[in-house]
Motif scaffolding. Structure first.
Motif, PDB file in Angstrom:
ATOM      1  N   THR A 102       1.723  -0.776  -0.008  1.00 38.45           N
ATOM      2  CA  THR A 102       0.052  -0.005  -0.300  1.00 38.45           C
ATOM      3  C   THR A 102       1.083   1.552  -0.277  1.00 38.45           C
ATOM      4  OG1 THR A 102      -0.181   0.033   2.750  1.00 38.45           O
ATOM      5  CG2 THR A 102      -1.623  -1.052   1.353  1.00 38.45           C
ATOM      6  N   ILE A 103       0.586   2.262  -0.322  1.00 43.17           N
ATOM      7  CA  ILE A 103       1.281   3.777   0.420  1.00 43.17           C
ATOM      8  C   ILE A 103       1.609   4.011   1.042  1.00 43.17           C
ATOM      9  CG2 ILE A 103      -1.219   5.012  -0.570  1.00 43.17           C
ATOM     10  CD1 ILE A 103       2.573   5.673  -1.771  1.00 43.17           C
ATOM     11  N   SER A 104       0.703   3.550   2.081  1.00 42.29           N
ATOM     12  CA  SER A 104       1.054   3.884   3.685  1.00 42.29           C
ATOM     13  C   SER A 104       2.516   3.501   3.978  1.00 42.29           C
ATOM     14  CB  SER A 104      -0.388   3.801   4.367  1.00 42.29           C
ATOM     15  OG  SER A 104      -0.614   2.638   4.051  1.00 42.29           O
ATOM     16  N   ILE A 107       5.044   4.225   2.344  1.00 45.37           N
ATOM     17  CA  ILE A 107       5.522   5.702   3.423  1.00 45.37           C
ATOM     18  C   ILE A 107       6.386   5.377   4.020  1.00 45.37           C
ATOM     19  CG2 ILE A 107       4.779   7.573   3.907  1.00 45.37           C
ATOM     20  CD1 ILE A 107       2.860   7.737   1.089  1.00 45.37           C
ATOM     21  N   LYS A 108       5.929   4.945   5.094  1.00 50.46           N
ATOM     22  CA  LYS A 108       6.483   4.525   5.928  1.00 50.46           C
ATOM     23  C   LYS A 108       7.561   3.673   6.488  1.00 50.46           C
ATOM     24  CE  LYS A 108       4.360   1.095   8.892  1.00 50.46           C
ATOM     25  NZ  LYS A 108       2.654   0.130   9.801  1.00 50.46           N
ATOM     26  N   LYS A 109       7.745   2.738   5.276  1.00 44.85           N
ATOM     27  CA  LYS A 109       8.884   2.058   5.654  1.00 44.85           C
ATOM     28  C   LYS A 109       9.664   2.714   4.793  1.00 44.85           C
ATOM     29  CE  LYS A 109      10.244  -2.622   3.686  1.00 44.85           C
ATOM     30  NZ  LYS A 109       9.708  -4.058   3.618  1.00 44.85           N
ATOM     31  N   TYR A 131      -6.930   2.327  -5.621  1.00 47.03           N
ATOM     32  CA  TYR A 131      -6.298   2.593  -3.950  1.00 47.03           C
ATOM     33  C   TYR A 131      -5.192   2.761  -3.630  1.00 47.03           C
ATOM     34  CZ  TYR A 131      -7.881  -1.846  -4.837  1.00 47.03           C
ATOM     35  OH  TYR A 131      -8.835  -3.628  -5.583  1.00 47.03           O
ATOM     36  N   VAL A 132      -4.319   3.954  -3.945  1.00 42.09           N
ATOM     37  CA  VAL A 132      -3.370   5.227  -2.977  1.00 42.09           C
ATOM     38  C   VAL A 132      -4.687   6.155  -3.193  1.00 42.09           C
ATOM     39  CG1 VAL A 132      -1.707   6.873  -3.777  1.00 42.09           C
ATOM     40  CG2 VAL A 132      -1.926   4.928  -5.382  1.00 42.09           C
ATOM     41  N   TYR A 133      -4.957   6.398  -3.605  1.00 45.27           N
ATOM     42  CA  TYR A 133      -6.208   7.620  -3.240  1.00 45.27           C
ATOM     43  C   TYR A 133      -6.822   7.343  -2.100  1.00 45.27           C
ATOM     44  CZ  TYR A 133      -5.833   9.929  -7.814  1.00 45.27           C
ATOM     45  OH  TYR A 133      -5.015  10.355  -8.714  1.00 45.27           O
ATOM     46  N   GLU A 134      -7.517   6.258  -1.482  1.00 42.17           N
ATOM     47  CA  GLU A 134      -8.564   5.442  -0.685  1.00 42.17           C
ATOM     48  C   GLU A 134      -7.484   5.415   0.550  1.00 42.17           C
ATOM     49  OE1 GLU A 134     -11.722   2.574  -2.499  1.00 42.17           O
ATOM     50  OE2 GLU A 134     -10.390   1.818  -1.897  1.00 42.17           O
ATOM     51  N   ASP A 135      -6.178   5.335   0.363  1.00 41.76           N
ATOM     52  CA  ASP A 135      -5.493   4.698   1.430  1.00 41.76           C
ATOM     53  C   ASP A 135      -4.405   6.766   1.991  1.00 41.76           C
ATOM     54  OD1 ASP A 135      -3.820   2.555   2.852  1.00 41.76           O
ATOM     55  OD2 ASP A 135      -1.866   3.175   1.972  1.00 41.76           O
ATOM     56  N   LYS A 138      -7.662   8.003   3.850  1.00 37.52           N
ATOM     57  CA  LYS A 138      -7.081   6.678   5.352  1.00 37.52           C
ATOM     58  C   LYS A 138      -5.906   6.761   6.453  1.00 37.52           C
ATOM     59  CE  LYS A 138      -7.513   2.267   6.495  1.00 37.52           C
ATOM     60  NZ  LYS A 138      -7.851   0.217   6.483  1.00 37.52           N
ATOM     61  N   PHE A 139      -4.599   6.762   5.764  1.00 39.47           N
ATOM     62  CA  PHE A 139      -4.604   7.888   7.097  1.00 39.47           C
ATOM     63  C   PHE A 139      -4.211   8.543   6.691  1.00 39.47           C
ATOM     64  CE2 PHE A 139      -3.695   2.747   6.477  1.00 39.47           C
ATOM     65  CZ  PHE A 139      -3.684   2.663   7.495  1.00 39.47           C
ATOM     66  N   ASP A 140      -4.778  10.265   6.196  1.00 41.38           N
ATOM     67  CA  ASP A 140      -4.829  11.321   6.498  1.00 41.38           C
ATOM     68  C   ASP A 140      -3.477  11.680   5.795  1.00 41.38           C
ATOM     69  OD1 ASP A 140      -5.675  14.123   6.893  1.00 41.38           O
ATOM     70  OD2 ASP A 140      -4.747  13.700   9.666  1.00 41.38           O
TER      71      ASP A 140
END
Length: 141
Positions: A102-104, A107-109, A131-135, A138-140
């Motif tokens: 996922t994109i989130s 980014i985190k990794k 999927y990118v937009y939703e994620d 979802k994680f602001d």
């Protein structure tokens, strides 16, 4: 010094990365480039092409809504491969198994300064953009 993260989802052959590298020479910013390419063959070419660029990191993932291996269906024409078997011009029998992310999670990794930098996101992932937009929502992010 200000930082820019250029995140390229669906690098293909690196045309946009080359534009960013060319234009980054004339700025007062530190530019880091994160390229994600699902096609294994293109990924290997990109990894070799940018191996001497310290600020360019290339990753072999399929951006998705799940964190597991997924099928990446290859295009019959060389363009437009996708994680969706229903996409026009892809082969349901010619695919690669790629780690999904996922994109989130990406980014985190990998992008430690995401919260303090200017972030530019380029998407060309053949139907998985939602999927990118939703994620991101979802994680602001």
């Amino acid at each position: 010094m200000k930082h820019i993260n250029y995140i390229d989802l669906g690098v293909h052959r690196g045309e946009e990365i080359d534009i960013v590298l060319y234009n980054a020479k004339n700025t007062h910013y530190t530019v880091n480039i994160y390229g994600v390419e699902a096609n294994i063959d293109l990924y290997k070419q990109l990894e070799y092409r940018y191996e001497d660029w310290e600020n360019v990191k290339i990753f072999n993932y399929a951006i998705s809504d799940i964190l597991k291996d997924i099928k990446f269906y290859l295009s019959n024409s060389g363009l437009g491969s996708s994680i969706f078997s229903s996409k026009k011009n892809v082969s349901t029998t010619n695919y690669q198994t790629i780690p999904g992310i996922t994109i989130s999670e990406f980014i985190k990794k990998y992008i430690k300064n995401f919260d303090t930098a200017f972030n530019v996101l380029k998407l060309n992932i053949e139907g998985a953009e939602l999927y990118v937009y939703e994620d991101l929502i979802k994680f602001d992010l």
